[in-house]
Design an enzyme around this catalytic site. Structure first.
Site, PDB file in Angstrom:
ATOM      1  N   GLU A  26       0.831  -1.211   0.000  1.00 23.75           N
ATOM      2  CA  GLU A  26       0.000   0.000   0.000  1.00 23.75           C
ATOM      3  C   GLU A  26       0.866   1.262   0.000  1.00 23.75           C
ATOM      4  O   GLU A  26       0.548   2.242  -0.679  1.00 23.75           O
ATOM      5  CB  GLU A  26      -0.957  -0.003   1.195  1.00 23.75           C
ATOM      6  CG  GLU A  26      -1.940  -1.171   1.228  1.00 23.75           C
ATOM      7  CD  GLU A  26      -2.766  -1.322  -0.037  1.00 23.75           C
ATOM      8  OE1 GLU A  26      -2.914  -0.346  -0.804  1.00 23.75           O
ATOM      9  OE2 GLU A  26      -3.270  -2.437  -0.282  1.00 23.75           O
TER      10      GLU A  26
ATOM     11  N   ASP B 140       3.232  -4.522  -5.659  1.00 28.23           N
ATOM     12  CA  ASP B 140       3.671  -5.828  -5.143  1.00 28.23           C
ATOM     13  C   ASP B 140       5.190  -5.901  -5.078  1.00 28.23           C
ATOM     14  O   ASP B 140       5.769  -6.382  -4.090  1.00 28.23           O
ATOM     15  CB  ASP B 140       3.158  -6.956  -6.054  1.00 28.23           C
ATOM     16  CG  ASP B 140       1.754  -7.433  -5.678  1.00 28.23           C
ATOM     17  OD1 ASP B 140       1.254  -7.036  -4.618  1.00 28.23           O
ATOM     18  OD2 ASP B 140       1.177  -8.210  -6.457  1.00 28.23           O
TER      19      ASP B 140
END
Length: 637
Positions: A486, A549
């Site tokens: 995030e 990611d």
């Protein structure tokens, strides 16, 4: 026999589970996130059953209103007795419309009742502001299509006609149940489909919608309103906001440039049927069991779900969807609490510190850009667990019970109006960066570029993502990687466009931006064309999530190595475990077309191939299935 770690890491970690895992008939997937969702659902339904049986009293007035609404949703005997009657007043409003003048004479009421119009306007944060002073402004987007994405309307996409056939059958059945003759039903559905098909060429597809920069198209409001002939946009906005703004942000200019070809006097009958069909479709889930079953046909075909959700669970989902933050507040206080909130907040801060160190040591960013990136990182707002206060709008929700003459549909429509009025009231006001856009009982997390904030709801903070029973290495491979994922969204191809205040304002030197685009393109190529579920991955569609990611895994890996007793085998293994998923082919194909995330298996497998530590930990060598040549590996953050 499961694969070896060297050949297929995801399968080696999850193979035994994959062999025995069964997708429940009322699900389209199982595993990973879904297991946690099922656990949260089971616990909450048990708790609320006790409240419905008056064994426990709701501890807030808002929760009491939720329980009353839940009771109505679960009372299928009453819903069956009411039949179609609660829906008919809203359909009658559409049936009375004879032309566009009638539509424009009733714009505000149609808008508040959820009648679909050929324009889609609302209030959202401006993506550009004056430093910390960000305001909520008027936006216009493209209207929804029947099929999941514009690409389903392409002649070479076999899924489109198959799904449309099921949609047609479903709507014909529903309209006959409402009281239309088969001939009338057929005509209405065909007209609605014709109007829908005329919209599709001018809509953006999922890949185009994932490019945030191209969604920000400011226009003079009068110029925008004047180009729309069917709808009196000036009147609508004046009635909704009490004023006419100077500017509107248009996400899909081409849609509105061509709207008059689609919505005009010749197509009014098609529009009317389209609005009618959409209204029926949106409210059948609140009617009788028969309507719920028929109305779910298309959704089940889309996801591959074999049967409808059981009545009791469907009632819970229906009620929770409306009272989401109320349920979240209960869950957060009951199952998470202030101590956990503080602990996880500290974990996020620690991960931000790791990230800052990585930025400071970055070898491809220039000093000016690097300092700006660190400033943005330090400005990140952190939301953990559950909100400090319930949004005031939920205090306005008062359930009109059956004894008071209320119906489920009437309550839903009234509540929708209250939420709409609340959103419209934000026009011109300062953006509240502390506002939550997920409830605490949601198994997920998010980054908001326009708020420059990260949010971790309570429900995701469980094993296998996070547990005191897991080692630090396992937790970093789970929640640590999710946290850093995030954070990385602040520096993905969309997030990187925004500054520390959440404004779309370029803070990069041109040389650094060009290099970042090269690295992002390498990430596109790493995934583009990979075979999955009978199709191929669209590298551009999934690039932002893949960059996140990659950055998340990189930062979590560094944090793991800094612990007292790092175990990279546990770290990587838990990374693969959190993505374990078994899904229906239909769901996999749908997500491949519209989801900005890569398929779970590829998230687990491809990302670890970018890190030398993975090769060292599992002794992966050239010739192994998991081997990727060093020059093809991508690391950005």
């Amino acid at each position: 026999m499961t694969s070896s770690v060297k050949e297929d890491f995801y399968d080696a970690v999850n193979g035994e589970w994959l062999k025995t895992a069964k997708i429940p008939d009322d699900h389209s997937s199982t595993g990973g996130f879904m297991d946690l969702v099922d656990g949260v659902d089971k616990q909450l339904m048990k708790d609320f059953a006790a409240m419905r049986n008056h064994e426990v009293e709701p501890d807030t007035p808002e929760l009491a209103e939720f329980i009353k609404f839940y009771e109505m949703a679960a009372d299928f005997q009453q819903r069956d007795a009411d039949g179609v009657a609660p829906l008919l007043p809203y359909l009658a409003q559409i049936e009375k419309l004879q032309n566009w003048d009638d539509v424009n004479a009733n714009l505000k009421e149609l808008f508040y009742n959820g009648v679909d119009l050929p324009v889609d306007i609302g209030i959202e944060p401006d993506l550009k502001g004056d430093g910390a002073d960000k305001r909520n402004v008027l936006w216009a987007g493209g209207v929804s299509l029947i099929l999941p994405d514009k690409t389903y309307y392409d002649a070479d996409n076999p899924n489109g006609p198959q799904l449309m056939k099921i949609f047609t059958e479903m709507m014909n059945q529903l309209l006959v149940k409402i009281g239309k003759s088969p001939e009338e039903a057929h005509e209405i559905v065909e007209q609605a489909k014709r109007f829908d098909a005329s919209l599709a060429p001018y809509r953006k597809n999922s890949e185009e919608l994932s490019d945030v920069a191209k969604l920000y198209n400011p226009m003079e409001f009068t110029q925008f309103a004047d180009q729309v002939q069917s709808i009196d946009v000036k009147k609508l906005v004046q009635e909704l906001l009490g004023t006419q703004p100077e500017q509107i942000i248009v996400t899909e200019p081409r849609f509105y440039e061509n709207l008059n070809q689609v919505a005009n006097d010749e197509t009014f009958a098609d529009f009317k049927s389209w609005a009618y069909v959409n209204m029926v479709r949106s409210l059948t889930g609140y009617l009788s069991e028969e309507f719920r079953q028929i109305g779910g046909m298309y959704g089940r075909a889309l996801s591959g779900q074999k049967v409808s959700m059981p009545q009791e669970k469907s009632a819970f989902y229906l009620a929770r969807r409306t009272f989401s933050q109320v349920v979240g507040e209960y869950y957060g206080h009951r199952y998470f609490g202030e101590a956990a909130k503080k602990d996880v907040h500290e974990m996020v801060v620690a991960m931000i510190n790791v990230y800052e160190k990585r930025l400071a040591n970055n070898d491809w960013l220039g000093e000016a850009t690097k300092q700006k990136a660190i400033t943005k990182l330090r400005s990140l707002k952190i939301l953990v667990g559950y909100p400090d206060e319930l949004k005031p709008v939920y205090k306005k929700l008062k359930t009109k019970t059956t004894a008071q003459g209320g119906s489920l549909v009437e309550n839903v429509q009234n509540f929708s109006r209250i939420f709409l009025e609340d959103q419209l009231a934000k026009y011109g006001k300062k953006v509240d960066r502390s506002e939550w856009h997920m409830s605490a009982d949601t198994v997920n997390a998010y980054y908001s570029p326009e708020g420059n904030l990260i949010c971790f709801p309570a429900a995701i903070l469980q094993a296998p993502f996070y547990s005191l029973k897991q080692t630090a290495s396992q937790n970093y491979g789970g929640i640590g990687a999710v946290m850093a994922h995030e954070i990385s969204h602040a520096f993905d191809p969309n997030g990187a466009l925004f500054d520390e205040y959440g404004n779309m304002d370029n803070w990069w030197t041109q040389a650094d931006l060009d290099h970042f685009h090269e690295l992002s393109e390498a990430m596109v190529q790493e995934f583009d064309g990979l075979p999955f579920a009978g199709g191929k991955v669209n590298g551009k569609l999934v690039v932002t999530e893949n960059v996140a990611d990659d950055g998340g895994l990189s930062a979590a890996l560094e944090a793991t190595k800094a612990t007292d007793d790092p175990n990279l085998k546990e770290f990587f293994t838990n990374w693969a475990r959190i993505w374990r998923t078994k899904a229906t082919p239909e769901r996999e194909q749908l997500l491949l077309a519209i989801d900005v995330h890569a398929p779970s298996k590829l998230r687990a497998n491809v990302q670890v191939q970018n890190f030398q530590e993975f090769y060292d930990t599992f002794d992966v060598e050239p010739g192994d299935g998991m081997y990727m040549a060093p020059e093809k590996r991508v690391q950005i953050w």
